[in-house]
Design a protein around this motif. Structure first.
Motif, PDB file in Angstrom:
ATOM      1  N   ARG A 140       4.513   4.003   2.936  1.00 55.88           N
ATOM      2  CA  ARG A 140       4.290   2.819   2.109  1.00 55.88           C
ATOM      3  C   ARG A 140       4.525   1.604   2.991  1.00 55.88           C
ATOM      4  NH1 ARG A 140       8.855   5.064   1.138  1.00 55.88           N
ATOM      5  NH2 ARG A 140       8.391   6.344  -0.622  1.00 55.88           N
ATOM      6  N   GLY A 141       3.942   0.501   2.598  1.00 55.69           N
ATOM      7  CA  GLY A 141       4.151  -0.677   3.422  1.00 55.69           C
ATOM      8  C   GLY A 141       3.596  -1.929   2.814  1.00 55.69           C
ATOM      9  N   GLY A 142       3.736  -3.013   3.567  1.00 57.46           N
ATOM     10  CA  GLY A 142       3.240  -4.300   3.145  1.00 57.46           C
ATOM     11  C   GLY A 142       3.557  -5.351   4.185  1.00 57.46           C
ATOM     12  N   GLY A 143       2.924  -6.468   4.063  1.00 60.24           N
ATOM     13  CA  GLY A 143       3.155  -7.573   4.985  1.00 60.24           C
ATOM     14  C   GLY A 143       2.076  -8.609   4.799  1.00 60.24           C
ATOM     15  N   LEU A 144       2.401  -9.832   5.107  1.00 56.36           N
ATOM     16  CA  LEU A 144       1.410 -10.897   4.934  1.00 56.36           C
ATOM     17  C   LEU A 144       1.092 -11.593   6.244  1.00 56.36           C
ATOM     18  CD1 LEU A 144       2.453 -12.577   1.583  1.00 56.36           C
ATOM     19  CD2 LEU A 144       0.408 -11.248   2.040  1.00 56.36           C
ATOM     20  N   MET A 145       1.885 -12.546   6.629  1.00 56.33           N
ATOM     21  CA  MET A 145       1.505 -13.477   7.671  1.00 56.33           C
ATOM     22  C   MET A 145       1.605 -12.925   9.088  1.00 56.33           C
ATOM     23  SD  MET A 145       0.427 -15.797   5.852  1.00 56.33           S
ATOM     24  CE  MET A 145       0.058 -17.057   7.011  1.00 56.33           C
ATOM     25  N   LYS A 146       2.772 -12.548   9.562  1.00 58.19           N
ATOM     26  CA  LYS A 146       2.923 -12.203  10.969  1.00 58.19           C
ATOM     27  C   LYS A 146       3.274 -10.744  11.179  1.00 58.19           C
ATOM     28  CE  LYS A 146       5.076 -13.789  15.176  1.00 58.19           C
ATOM     29  NZ  LYS A 146       5.862 -13.075  15.925  1.00 58.19           N
ATOM     30  N   ASN A 147       4.293 -10.265  10.502  1.00 61.78           N
ATOM     31  CA  ASN A 147       4.750  -8.887  10.684  1.00 61.78           C
ATOM     32  C   ASN A 147       4.464  -8.063   9.445  1.00 61.78           C
ATOM     33  OD1 ASN A 147       5.879  -9.251  13.259  1.00 61.78           O
ATOM     34  ND2 ASN A 147       7.711 -10.149  12.363  1.00 61.78           N
ATOM     35  N   SER A 148       4.067  -6.824   9.679  1.00 61.31           N
ATOM     36  CA  SER A 148       3.867  -5.880   8.587  1.00 61.31           C
ATOM     37  C   SER A 148       4.875  -4.754   8.747  1.00 61.31           C
ATOM     38  CB  SER A 148       2.450  -5.313   8.620  1.00 61.31           C
ATOM     39  OG  SER A 148       1.525  -6.350   8.393  1.00 61.31           O
ATOM     40  N   GLY A 149       5.498  -4.373   7.653  1.00 61.37           N
ATOM     41  CA  GLY A 149       6.471  -3.294   7.677  1.00 61.37           C
ATOM     42  C   GLY A 149       5.909  -2.053   7.017  1.00 61.37           C
ATOM     43  N   ILE A 150       6.086  -0.934   7.685  1.00 59.96           N
ATOM     44  CA  ILE A 150       5.613   0.342   7.154  1.00 59.96           C
ATOM     45  C   ILE A 150       6.783   1.300   7.125  1.00 59.96           C
ATOM     46  CG2 ILE A 150       4.063   2.300   7.538  1.00 59.96           C
ATOM     47  CD1 ILE A 150       2.157   0.230   8.871  1.00 59.96           C
ATOM     48  N   SER A 151       7.019   1.903   5.975  1.00 54.33           N
ATOM     49  CA  SER A 151       8.083   2.885   5.815  1.00 54.33           C
ATOM     50  C   SER A 151       7.472   4.272   5.895  1.00 54.33           C
ATOM     51  CB  SER A 151       8.768   2.723   4.458  1.00 54.33           C
ATOM     52  OG  SER A 151       9.305   1.430   4.345  1.00 54.33           O
ATOM     53  N   LEU A 152       7.980   5.083   6.787  1.00 63.26           N
ATOM     54  CA  LEU A 152       7.507   6.457   6.952  1.00 63.26           C
ATOM     55  C   LEU A 152       8.680   7.392   6.698  1.00 63.26           C
ATOM     56  CD1 LEU A 152       5.479   8.621   7.833  1.00 63.26           C
ATOM     57  CD2 LEU A 152       6.030   8.058  10.205  1.00 63.26           C
ATOM     58  N   ASP A 153       8.641   8.109   5.574  1.00 56.85           N
ATOM     59  CA  ASP A 153       9.681   9.085   5.267  1.00 56.85           C
ATOM     60  C   ASP A 153       9.295  10.420   5.869  1.00 56.85           C
ATOM     61  OD1 ASP A 153      11.086   7.185   3.854  1.00 56.85           O
ATOM     62  OD2 ASP A 153      10.382   7.846   1.899  1.00 56.85           O
ATOM     63  N   PHE A 197       0.846  -1.180   0.000  1.00 55.56           N
ATOM     64  CA  PHE A 197       0.000   0.000   0.000  1.00 55.56           C
ATOM     65  C   PHE A 197       0.889   1.239   0.000  1.00 55.56           C
ATOM     66  CE2 PHE A 197       0.749  -0.528   4.517  1.00 55.56           C
ATOM     67  CZ  PHE A 197       0.934   0.767   4.965  1.00 55.56           C
ATOM     68  N   VAL A 198       0.347   2.326  -0.486  1.00 56.46           N
ATOM     69  CA  VAL A 198       1.031   3.614  -0.503  1.00 56.46           C
ATOM     70  C   VAL A 198       0.015   4.678  -0.115  1.00 56.46           C
ATOM     71  CG1 VAL A 198       2.229   5.321  -1.925  1.00 56.46           C
ATOM     72  CG2 VAL A 198       2.620   2.892  -2.329  1.00 56.46           C
ATOM     73  N   LEU A 199       0.383   5.535   0.824  1.00 55.65           N
ATOM     74  CA  LEU A 199      -0.453   6.686   1.168  1.00 55.65           C
ATOM     75  C   LEU A 199       0.150   7.912   0.509  1.00 55.65           C
ATOM     76  CD1 LEU A 199      -1.149   6.237   4.995  1.00 55.65           C
ATOM     77  CD2 LEU A 199      -2.554   5.510   3.082  1.00 55.65           C
ATOM     78  N   THR A 200      -0.680   8.750  -0.062  1.00 53.58           N
ATOM     79  CA  THR A 200      -0.214   9.969  -0.724  1.00 53.58           C
ATOM     80  C   THR A 200      -0.917  11.178  -0.127  1.00 53.58           C
ATOM     81  OG1 THR A 200      -1.913   9.772  -2.413  1.00 53.58           O
ATOM     82  CG2 THR A 200       0.215   8.738  -2.889  1.00 53.58           C
TER      83      THR A 200
END
Length: 172
Positions: free
Chosen positions: A130-143, A115-118
């Motif tokens: 922006r971010g993504g993740g499936l099973m256990k952990n989700s990673g989100i990048s915040l610039d 996903f991407v937030l604008t």
């Protein structure tokens, strides 16, 4: 003679209601004293991410991650700066102990694991999410525009869900 002058000054100040100014102490901006070091909770979460949204406040920008279920496990830390074609940003990596799919394999937020937030042009601190993740952990990048103080906390609700909140100050 000096002692007499000091006593006279104290009497004069006391009778006129004036006071000697104490040395000024530096106060944090908007009362913010969060720091920029890693923040984490090693607890285990049960749930999946159902939404990610951002908001602007007077002294900080806020990222809210909605979770269906309880969110306890997370890690938020600055990584080396990220350079884009336009500018260099500080990079906050947010790892949430929550999936982005439900037990049936349906995406609970985003699609195709991303996903991407604008729309951050009017934000003082946030630049991209922006971010993504499936099973256990989700990673989100915040610039964010610079390595600034941040805080992380969780809130209960709505309903049986919970929220992970990341606030990043506008300045030190």
């Amino acid at each position: 003679m000096k002692r007499f002058a000091r006593v006279l000054l104290v009497i004069l100040l006391a009778t006129t209601g004036l006071a000697l100014a104490a040395p000024a102490e530096a106060t944090p901006y908007c009362g913010i004293a969060w720091g920029s070091l890693q923040k984490y909770s090693a607890a285990t979460s049960i749930g999946s991410i159902t939404g990610v949204r951002a908001g602007r406040h007077a002294c900080y920008d806020r990222l809210v991650i909605d979770v269906a279920g309880k969110v306890d496990g997370y890690e938020v830390q600055y990584l080396p700066k990220r350079t884009t074609s336009k500018a260099e940003f500080a990079h906050l990596q947010i790892t949430v102990d929550a999936a982005m799919i439900d037990p049936a394999g349906n995406f609970t937020f985003g699609s195709d694991n991303n996903f991407v937030l604008t729309g951050f042009s009017k934000y003082r601190t946030f630049r991209a999410v922006r971010g993504g993740g499936l099973m256990k952990n989700s990673g989100i990048s915040l610039d964010v525009r610079a390595r600034l103080p941040f805080r992380v906390f969780t809130l209960d609700g709505p309903g049986s869900g919970s929220r992970l909140v990341v606030d990043v100050a506008h300045r030190w």
